[in-house]
Design an enzyme around this catalytic site. Structure first.
Site: not given
Ligand SMILES: CS(=O)(=O)NCc1cccc(-c2cn3c(Cl)cnc3c(Nc3ccc(N4CCOCC4)cc3)n2)c1
Length: 281
Positions: A21, A40, A88, A91, A136, A139, A170
């Protein structure tokens, strides 16, 4: 010593790996050493429009300090006037949920191996007081040896920060219903491991229904059923995680030591996990 200032010109940018997104992920190679990474690239305009820049800063702070074989490494980050770029770990195996879609559901040895690795990674996060909160398949990525890599710490928080404490101002003026809302603690990730294990074995999450309302109702009532092919060992593990009272859920070490997980996970993986947890424990 001079801290290296990175720039996009330090990389040969390859194919897009995925579209998100806030920007896209690209395969890239660092020119000097030829290291393959994932970049990324996020657009500040998009982040500001969606008011998530604080979440990204938290993701960067958290992921930059985590180092574990089942957590996607963030090597560094940099920005220019329009973009923020995260450097990153790449993968190689791609997205776990695509693998799950392809295979419909995982067999018990594969599911147990993945659950062991996710639990080991989350246990490491918890030892650093980090709660992921958004575990999930979407991710989770797959590494070069078929191991899972938890990615996307956008929703993680430092433990002890319930919504109440993260609220500015507070506590005195909070109405009763705000006081009773449960604090976030590590046990939210225990529940997610139970849902993840069910989804690995069955191919869909336990409380999935057509409407959001029905899903909430089924989660509140913890109403789910096992298809006949789910073994007793797996049912026992999931049953000990999908428990309403967070204090009654088994923790991640107990997941890794559960007889169903142990029966499928090879010795050296267990030895490595015991080394990677905090030596002072
Ligand atoms: C919101 S977002 O932009 O962050 N997520 C969207 C998205 C969507 C899809 C992928 C990927 C993705 C991210 N990766 C990161 Cl970060 C590191 N490696 C990969 C990474 N690696 C990767 C490796 C191999 C493949 N192949 C394997 C052969 O079959 C086709 C897909 C895909 C992704 N992929 C990301």
């Amino acid at each position: 010593m001079v801290i290296k200032q990175w720039a996009l010109s330090d990389f040969d940018i390859g194919r897009p790996l995925g579209k998100g997104k806030f920007g896209n992920v690209y395969l890239a190679r660092e020119k000097e050493k030829g290291i393959v990474v994932a970049l990324k690239i996020l657009f500040k305009s998009q982040l500001v429009k969606s008011n998530v820049e604080h979440q990204l800063i938290r993701e960067i702070e958290i992921q930059a300090h985590l180092s574990h074989p089942n957590i996607l490494r963030m090597y560094n980050y940099f920005h220019d006037e329009k973009k923020i770029i995260l450097i990153l770990e790449y993968a190689l195996g791609g997205e776990l949920f695509k693998e799950l879609q392809r295979k419909k559901r995982f067999d018990e040895p594969t599911s147990a191996k993945y659950i062991f690795q996710v639990s080991d990674a989350l246990n490491y996060c918890h030892s650093k007081k980090v709660i992921h909160r958004d575990i999930k398949p979407e991710n989770i990525l797959i590494g070069s040896n078929g191991e899972v890599k938890i990615a996307d710490f956008g929703w993680s928080v430092h433990a002890g920060k319930s919504r109440r404490e993260t609220m500015c101002g507070t506590l005195d003026y909070l109405p009763p219903e705000m006081i009773t809302r449960a604090k976030y603690d590590e046990a939210v990730d225990y529940w997610s491991v139970g849902v993840l294990c069910y989804e690995f074995l069955v191919g869909k999450p336990p409380f999935e229904t057509k409407t959001k309302e029905d899903t909430y109702k089924r989660i509140r009532n913890i109403s789910y059923v096992f298809p006949s092919f789910v073994s007793a060992g797996a049912r026992d593990l999931i049953g000990k995680l999908l428990v309403r009272d967070p204090k009654q859920r088994i923790n991640l070490v107990q997941v890794m030591e559960h007889h169903w997980v142990m029966s499928h996970v090879r010795r050296e993986a267990i030895d490595r996990a015991s080394q990677s947890s905090d030596p002072n424990e």
